[in-house]
Design a protein around this motif. Structure first.
Motif, short mmCIF file in Angstrom:
data_model
loop_
_atom_site.label_atom_id
_atom_site.label_comp_id
_atom_site.label_asym_id
_atom_site.label_seq_id
_atom_site.Cartn_x
_atom_site.Cartn_y
_atom_site.Cartn_z
N GLU A 1 0.85 -1.18 0.00
CA GLU A 1 0.00 0.00 0.00
C GLU A 1 0.89 1.24 0.00
OE1 GLU A 1 -3.23 -0.09 -0.23
OE2 GLU A 1 -3.40 -2.28 -0.05
N ILE A 2 0.35 2.36 -0.48
CA ILE A 2 1.12 3.60 -0.51
C ILE A 2 1.65 3.95 0.88
CG2 ILE A 2 0.94 6.10 -0.83
CD1 ILE A 2 -0.71 5.66 -3.27
N GLU A 3 0.84 3.68 1.91
CA GLU A 3 1.22 4.02 3.27
C GLU A 3 2.44 3.24 3.77
OE1 GLU A 3 -1.80 3.10 2.31
OE2 GLU A 3 -2.85 5.05 2.35
N GLU A 4 2.79 2.16 3.11
CA GLU A 4 3.93 1.35 3.53
C GLU A 4 5.27 1.95 3.10
OE1 GLU A 4 3.48 -3.03 3.23
OE2 GLU A 4 1.54 -2.58 2.31
N TYR A 5 5.22 2.93 2.21
CA TYR A 5 6.45 3.58 1.75
C TYR A 5 6.81 4.74 2.68
CZ TYR A 5 5.91 0.99 -2.63
OH TYR A 5 5.79 -0.01 -3.58
N LEU A 6 8.10 4.92 2.89
CA LEU A 6 8.56 6.01 3.73
C LEU A 6 8.66 7.32 2.95
CD1 LEU A 6 9.51 3.42 5.31
CD2 LEU A 6 11.35 4.85 6.21
N THR A 7 9.11 7.23 1.71
CA THR A 7 9.25 8.43 0.90
C THR A 7 9.38 8.05 -0.57
OG1 THR A 7 10.44 10.54 0.73
CG2 THR A 7 11.79 8.57 0.94
N HIS A 8 9.09 9.01 -1.42
CA HIS A 8 9.25 8.84 -2.86
C HIS A 8 10.04 10.03 -3.41
CE1 HIS A 8 6.15 5.67 -2.92
NE2 HIS A 8 5.50 6.44 -2.07
N LEU A 9 10.90 9.76 -4.36
CA LEU A 9 11.72 10.82 -4.95
C LEU A 9 11.83 10.58 -6.45
CD1 LEU A 9 13.66 13.26 -4.33
CD2 LEU A 9 15.51 11.57 -4.26
N TYR A 10 11.47 11.60 -7.23
CA TYR A 10 11.67 11.53 -8.68
C TYR A 10 13.01 12.18 -9.01
CZ TYR A 10 11.32 12.58 -13.64
OH TYR A 10 11.58 12.67 -14.99
N VAL A 11 13.79 11.51 -9.85
CA VAL A 11 15.11 12.02 -10.23
C VAL A 11 15.30 11.85 -11.73
CG1 VAL A 11 17.59 11.91 -9.83
CG2 VAL A 11 16.03 11.21 -8.02
N HIS A 12 15.74 12.91 -12.38
CA HIS A 12 16.07 12.85 -13.81
C HIS A 12 17.39 13.58 -13.99
CE1 HIS A 12 14.61 13.24 -18.26
NE2 HIS A 12 15.82 12.73 -18.14
N VAL A 13 18.42 12.85 -14.36
CA VAL A 13 19.78 13.40 -14.42
C VAL A 13 20.17 13.73 -15.86
CG1 VAL A 13 22.22 12.95 -13.95
CG2 VAL A 13 20.46 12.12 -12.37
N ASN A 14 20.75 14.91 -16.04
CA ASN A 14 21.33 15.32 -17.31
C ASN A 14 22.82 15.53 -17.08
OD1 ASN A 14 22.29 16.80 -19.57
ND2 ASN A 14 20.24 17.51 -20.03
N GLU A 15 23.61 14.48 -17.31
CA GLU A 15 25.04 14.55 -17.03
C GLU A 15 25.77 15.51 -17.95
OE1 GLU A 15 27.60 11.39 -15.33
OE2 GLU A 15 26.14 10.06 -16.32
N VAL A 16 25.30 15.66 -19.19
CA VAL A 16 25.96 16.55 -20.15
C VAL A 16 25.93 17.99 -19.66
CG1 VAL A 16 25.89 17.47 -22.50
CG2 VAL A 16 25.44 15.04 -22.10
#
Length: 246
Positions: free
Chosen positions: A7-22
């Motif tokens: 369930e969503i409640e079982e997660y501690l946190t969520h993080l979206y990451v999109h990396v542009n190394e260039v």
């Protein structure tokens, strides 16, 4: 027996990451300014390019405001009470600000206004490690990193902070010296850097009494970063692409 979905409640946190190394930047959703400055708390000073903080110092040469390390706690408290759009960057001491040319000062204003740069956002005199930009609701944050190692260490710090807070809340009545916190290292985060370049949702949860896991889900290229956390239930229906065990 079919595997039970979390369930969503079982997660501690969520993080979206999109990396542009260039271009040396990453886009985040779910990253707070408190988490960010906590990781970079060893920085001597922060130049405030966009803010509404009223207790900052003023540099006459650049006509810009800044805060020093001793002010970070008060700055974060003020921000939590009055969230605003922020653009800030680190520097070593005020004498370095006085060395900035008119062209460099104009570039700083451009970054704060446009949230982008037309050349490197890392200045010789300032020797800054990052430029941090976020909107009023922290729905989307953009960070330029001089060194990609800071990105890996920041991600590790975010999840380790969450594990520490979770452990403290569940071990209130135990002796602290008996608690050994699991931690993820920056090196382990770096192992999966190829995933971050496509944009991923990273979801932390507790696997058992002592271990944690981070599920990684690749998201479509046309996703809007500021909408990812609004659509968590939809994204979590997708099977994780991989699991990082901590």
């Amino acid at each position: 027996m079919a595997k039970k979905e979390k369930e969503i409640e079982e997660y501690l946190t969520h993080l979206y990451v999109h990396v542009n190394e260039v271009e040396h930047f990453a886009l985040f959703s779910g990253l707070s300014v408190q988490q960010f400055i906590r990781y970079f708390s060893d920085m001597p000073a922060l130049l405030l390019l966009k803010h509404q903080y009223e207790d900052s110092s003023f540099n006459m040469h650049t006509q810009l405001e800044f805060i020093v390390q001793e002010q970070y706690t008060h700055f974060l408290k003020d921000y939590s009470e009055r969230p605003t759009a922020i653009c800030l960057m680190d520097f070593t001491d005020e004498r370095k600000l006085n060395m900035l040319s008119p062209q460099e000062q104009a570039e700083l204003l451009y970054i704060a206004h446009k949230k982008e740069t037309f050349r490197s956002p890392f200045f010789y005199h300032l020797q800054n490690r990052f430029v941090y930009l976020t909107d009023e609701g922290e729905r989307i944050t953009k960070v330029y990193f001089r060194d990609i190692e800071d990105l890996n260490s920041l991600l590790a710090s975010i999840f380790n902070q969450q594990i520490s807070e979770k452990t403290k809340s569940t071990t209130f009545w135990r002796k602290k010296n008996n608690v050994i916190l699991p931690e993820i290292s920056a090196d382990k985060v770096e192992t999966y850097i190829d995933y971050y370049e496509d944009g991923v949702l990273m979801s932390l949860f507790k696997m058992n009494k002592i271990n944690y896991g981070i599920e990684i889900r690749s998201l479509p290229e046309n996703i809007f970063p500021d909408e990812v956390l609004d659509d968590l239930k939809l994204h979590l229906e997708k099977e994780p692409d991989l699991l990082i065990e901590i």
